[in-house]
Design a protein around this motif. Structure first.
Motif, PDB file in Angstrom:
ATOM      1  N   PRO A 115      48.102  37.723  48.151  1.00  0.00           N
ATOM      2  CA  PRO A 115      49.011  37.395  47.036  1.00  0.00           C
ATOM      3  C   PRO A 115      48.603  38.091  45.738  1.00  0.00           C
ATOM      4  N   ASP A 116      49.570  38.677  45.064  1.00  0.00           N
ATOM      5  CA  ASP A 116      49.296  39.322  43.781  1.00  0.00           C
ATOM      6  C   ASP A 116      48.848  38.306  42.738  1.00  0.00           C
ATOM      7  N   GLU A 117      49.323  37.055  42.867  1.00  0.00           N
ATOM      8  CA  GLU A 117      48.952  36.019  41.900  1.00  0.00           C
ATOM      9  C   GLU A 117      47.439  35.765  41.907  1.00  0.00           C
ATOM     10  N   LEU A 118      46.817  35.889  43.075  1.00  0.00           N
ATOM     11  CA  LEU A 118      45.372  35.679  43.166  1.00  0.00           C
ATOM     12  C   LEU A 118      44.622  36.737  42.358  1.00  0.00           C
ATOM     13  N   LEU A 119      45.053  37.974  42.475  1.00  0.00           N
ATOM     14  CA  LEU A 119      44.393  39.050  41.745  1.00  0.00           C
ATOM     15  C   LEU A 119      44.678  38.967  40.251  1.00  0.00           C
ATOM     16  N   GLU A 120      45.906  38.595  39.890  1.00  0.00           N
ATOM     17  CA  GLU A 120      46.236  38.466  38.469  1.00  0.00           C
ATOM     18  C   GLU A 120      45.434  37.341  37.822  1.00  0.00           C
ATOM     19  N   ALA A 121      45.212  36.262  38.561  1.00  0.00           N
ATOM     20  CA  ALA A 121      44.399  35.165  38.026  1.00  0.00           C
ATOM     21  C   ALA A 121      42.969  35.629  37.778  1.00  0.00           C
ATOM     22  N   ALA A 122      42.446  36.458  38.678  1.00  0.00           N
ATOM     23  CA  ALA A 122      41.095  36.981  38.477  1.00  0.00           C
ATOM     24  C   ALA A 122      41.040  37.907  37.263  1.00  0.00           C
ATOM     25  N   ARG A 123      42.080  38.714  37.078  1.00  0.00           N
ATOM     26  CA  ARG A 123      42.099  39.598  35.902  1.00  0.00           C
ATOM     27  C   ARG A 123      42.190  38.794  34.610  1.00  0.00           C
ATOM     28  N   MET A 124      42.964  37.717  34.635  1.00  0.00           N
ATOM     29  CA  MET A 124      43.082  36.880  33.444  1.00  0.00           C
ATOM     30  C   MET A 124      41.757  36.193  33.109  1.00  0.00           C
TER      31      MET A 124
ATOM     32  N   LEU B 194      46.466  51.804  46.970  1.00  0.00           N
ATOM     33  CA  LEU B 194      47.866  51.989  47.350  1.00  0.00           C
ATOM     34  C   LEU B 194      48.613  50.664  47.476  1.00  0.00           C
ATOM     35  N   ALA B 195      47.906  49.584  47.742  1.00  0.00           N
ATOM     36  CA  ALA B 195      48.563  48.297  47.948  1.00  0.00           C
ATOM     37  C   ALA B 195      48.695  47.484  46.668  1.00  0.00           C
ATOM     38  N   LYS B 196      47.695  47.551  45.777  1.00  0.00           N
ATOM     39  CA  LYS B 196      47.646  46.604  44.666  1.00  0.00           C
ATOM     40  C   LYS B 196      47.604  47.229  43.278  1.00  0.00           C
ATOM     41  N   LEU B 197      47.408  48.499  43.164  1.00  0.00           N
ATOM     42  CA  LEU B 197      47.368  49.144  41.856  1.00  0.00           C
ATOM     43  C   LEU B 197      48.658  49.899  41.606  1.00  0.00           C
ATOM     44  N   ARG B 198      49.077  49.947  40.362  1.00  0.00           N
ATOM     45  CA  ARG B 198      50.300  50.653  39.970  1.00  0.00           C
ATOM     46  C   ARG B 198      49.916  51.910  39.203  1.00  0.00           C
ATOM     47  N   PHE B 199      50.263  53.060  39.741  1.00  0.00           N
ATOM     48  CA  PHE B 199      49.963  54.323  39.071  1.00  0.00           C
ATOM     49  C   PHE B 199      50.989  55.360  39.513  1.00  0.00           C
ATOM     50  N   VAL B 200      51.113  56.402  38.731  1.00  0.00           N
ATOM     51  CA  VAL B 200      52.094  57.447  38.994  1.00  0.00           C
ATOM     52  C   VAL B 200      51.705  58.214  40.262  1.00  0.00           C
ATOM     53  N   GLY B 201      52.664  58.389  41.155  1.00  0.00           N
ATOM     54  CA  GLY B 201      52.436  59.142  42.386  1.00  0.00           C
ATOM     55  C   GLY B 201      51.893  58.329  43.531  1.00  0.00           C
ATOM     56  N   ARG B 202      51.882  57.008  43.393  1.00  0.00           N
ATOM     57  CA  ARG B 202      51.329  56.171  44.460  1.00  0.00           C
ATOM     58  C   ARG B 202      52.115  56.331  45.756  1.00  0.00           C
TER      59      ARG B 202
ATOM     60  N   ILE C  48      36.953  42.459  41.603  1.00  0.00           N
ATOM     61  CA  ILE C  48      38.068  41.953  42.409  1.00  0.00           C
ATOM     62  C   ILE C  48      38.049  42.565  43.812  1.00  0.00           C
ATOM     63  N   PHE C  49      37.786  43.858  43.859  1.00  0.00           N
ATOM     64  CA  PHE C  49      37.791  44.558  45.143  1.00  0.00           C
ATOM     65  C   PHE C  49      36.677  44.055  46.058  1.00  0.00           C
TER      66      PHE C  49
END
Length: 291
Positions: A178-187, A110-118, A195-196
């Motif tokens: 920070p979202d940037e921390l998670l995006e860096a890990a995904r990159m 609910l905090a960091k993922l983007r999906f329909v109906g969140r 990540i979790f």
């Protein structure tokens, strides 16, 4: 000299004097409040070591003249305390661990993922917080009966394996990451599970400590549901066993000393847990909801 002409310099001394007078008053009021709140627990703890004559003395004896363990020995003789204590430990630990895992997972989604109906799901979580817990006892009992889980550890644990408060707490705390921390890990090629577990979970230890204290405390002190969901005395948790023991004249026999000793043993594990996690608990309460 300009000291006399500076308004700030004139007001500094009275302001400092006011603060110096206010601080002892605040400490005194806080100490009084602490004493009032802790007085019942202190009375219970001390009374569990009193003799029968001192428990029934009038006026009351605050500090026992002779400390004794007879109340604990008699309680162990008349009540299978290790069995009920272990039942409470098993149920409370399983409920706490399941809440830490499942509430963290949903809070992260609910905090960091983007999906329909969140947002709708989060609205359902908020709505669940407003539903009184006693209102769900009958549906839960019917469900557990249909699943044939009455008189089992599963029947005591599954209804509380994940709570709306835990999801809300973890979601609010994880929003501060920070979202940037998670995006860096995904990159770098990290998956969501990595990540979790390796990035997010170590960062939310204060929230996990806070949730563990609240969940363990609620499960350990839970009385109504274990009373409803257990018919077999061997599956009783400690609060249910003590309540049954207290109302049985053939066992307790009106012995306030044994009841005080039993109540002290119920509170002691929660007190130890809170002291062990106090630093994380305070940090989690102070930072939850900040972003």
């Amino acid at each position: 000299m300009t000291v006399g002409n500076a308004p700030g310099a004139v007001r500094t001394a009275p302001a400092r004097k006011t603060r110096n007078l206010r601080r002892p008053l605040v400490y005194a009021l806080l100490s009084l409040g602490l004493l009032i709140m802790s007085a019942p627990f202190l009375w219970m703890a001390v009374s569990s070591f009193k003799t029968t004559s001192e428990l029934s003395a009038s006026p009351p004896v605050w500090i026992p003249t002779e400390w004794t363990l007879d109340n604990f020995r008699e309680l162990l003789d008349k009540l299978d305390l290790p069995l009920y204590f272990m039942n409470s430990v098993i149920v409370a630990v399983l409920v706490t661990v399941s809440n830490l895992v499942f509430c963290s997972m949903l809070g992260y989604a609910l905090a960091k993922l983007r999906f329909v109906g969140r947002n709708k799901i989060f609205g359902v979580v908020l709505g669940a917080l407003m539903v009184p817990g006693n209102l769900m006892l009958l549906p839960l009992f019917v469900l557990m009966s249909k699943l044939q889980l009455i008189d089992s550890y599963a029947g005591l644990v599954l209804p509380f394996a994940a709570g709306a408060f835990g999801v809300f707490l973890m979601r609010q705390f994880m929003q501060s990451i920070p979202d940037e921390l998670l995006e860096a890990a995904r990159m770098d090629g990290a998956g969501e599970w990595y990540i979790f577990w390796r990035i997010v979970m170590p960062l939310v230890k204060p929230a996990l400590a806070t949730l563990s204290i609240f969940t363990f405390l609620g499960s350990w002190n839970n009385f109504v549901w274990p009373l409803i969901a257990t018919n077999d005395p061997d599956k009783y948790t400690l609060p249910v066993a003590l309540a049954t023991f207290a109302t049985d004249p053939n066992k307790a026999g009106g012995s306030n000393g044994m009841l005080m000793a039993g109540a002290f043993l119920v509170v002691l594990p929660v007190l130890i847990l809170f002291i062990a996690l106090q630093r994380h608990f305070t940090q989690g309460i102070a930072t939850a909801g900040m972003k």
